[in-house]
Scaffold this active site. Sequence first.
Site: not given
Ligand code: BG6
Length: 483
Positions: A157, A367
Amino acid sequence: MKKDFLWGSATASYQCEGAWNEDGRTPSLWDVYLHENNLENGDVASDFYHRYREDITLMKECGQKTYRFSISWNRIITDLQGTLNPKGIKFYHDVIDECLKAGIEPLITIFHWDLPDYLEKLGGWLNRETITHYVDYCRVLFAEYGAKVKLWATFNEPRYYVFSGYFIGNYPPGLNDAQKTAQAAYNMMLANARAVELYHSLHLSGQIGVVHSYGPIYGIDDTPATRQAMRDADNYYNNWILDTAILGYFPEDLLTKLSSSGIKLDFIEPNDRAVFEKNTVDFIGLNYYARVMIAPYQGGETILKINNSGKAGKGTSKIVVKDWFEQIFDLPDTEYTDWDTEIYPQGLYDGIMMAYEKYQVPIYITENGVGAYEDVTKEEINDDFRISYLSEHIDAIMRSIKDGADVRGYYVWSTMDLYSWKNGTEKRYGLVAVDFENGCQRKKKASYYWYQKVCQTNGAVIESKREYNKNYLSMWDLNKEGL
Ligand code: BG6
């Protein structure tokens, strides 16, 4: 689903490893920023450093076929002089070997935001020298692990990292500077191309891609002003990563818009263009959490407000980029989490179809998941909301595959509960609970058992009942019809 579809889950080094000062690891910019500001940190996190065997066994028992994790650069190379840390190198060999023994394909993210502090001190991604250091780091990784690991991601990202650190200022280095944002973004994309160049030159039998925080763009209505705002938002959120990494250069209208917004593009050097053009990725990793709803810019200064607490109240987030667009976070007819993330699985279907039509490269959904407060001290952790969230998103992927998209794998975020950056450990995403108060003990959630069925039946148990009303203009319509 094809038999070789990769079902898996994902984590990132700083978010799960802990052991922040063990076995020769030196600090990353996150260690320093969180310690200096006295904020909740990842010193222990999920203690993966000591418990990776248990975690990989849990993945195996679940039927997962792949695991995406990142490497902590400063665990491997501990100073500016390039000193290698044998214990750090061995740790990742051990993790990879454990995965392979369990029949789990590792997907390694080379950089998931934890820049060594010795580089941040010299300007981090604002400094072109960081690109050279990054390529040296990649060279070490490919030499050590290249024969065992077939899937590599240069960056996690770039957009989220750069915007949060240099524009919104809620992540280190905590700046709010449009010029620096553009410069850091440019350097990171150049580093991506350089890493791809190196990887391809080694003729290893694997593939290299980039992981993008994908925000499929939608418009609030169908007017020329909204269409233009959508295009600008697509450049801002997606195209500077995807076009650049896959097609080989930044969109021309983005560069023009940056110049007319007062950004000096003097960090672009004449020979860079050929580097971008020649070194494009083999696949893309798309991280999907929500679509991005856009309205035309109405006036006033740039506002970048992100709800990082989950307690601030829904609709607290606000993004207005002066002369570009506004982002809507409080649509009346849809559902949001406490952190203002919209739950909209159809956006994943639309997003995959748009990306595949435009780029024609293999896609991994690297993800996808939902963060929530959960009581993990209970005997049974019934995260039914997560099961329906994941089910609907997997259904969206399966529909996109039926409709022709080449999606090869899916990674639940996250393998186990971990440290969620500025949201702390209270915001949980895991299939497996981590009791942070009690020695990081693991406990399977209901979603773990459900995902086990998904993996074991290759998706056959997925059924989604959600109906979609198509109320908004999507970037997909706009791409087909033109501005
Ligand atoms: C993504 C990242 O943006 O979202 C992760 O690659 C991150 O590292 C995940 O943890 C969820 O976002 P957050 O801010 O809720 O942890």
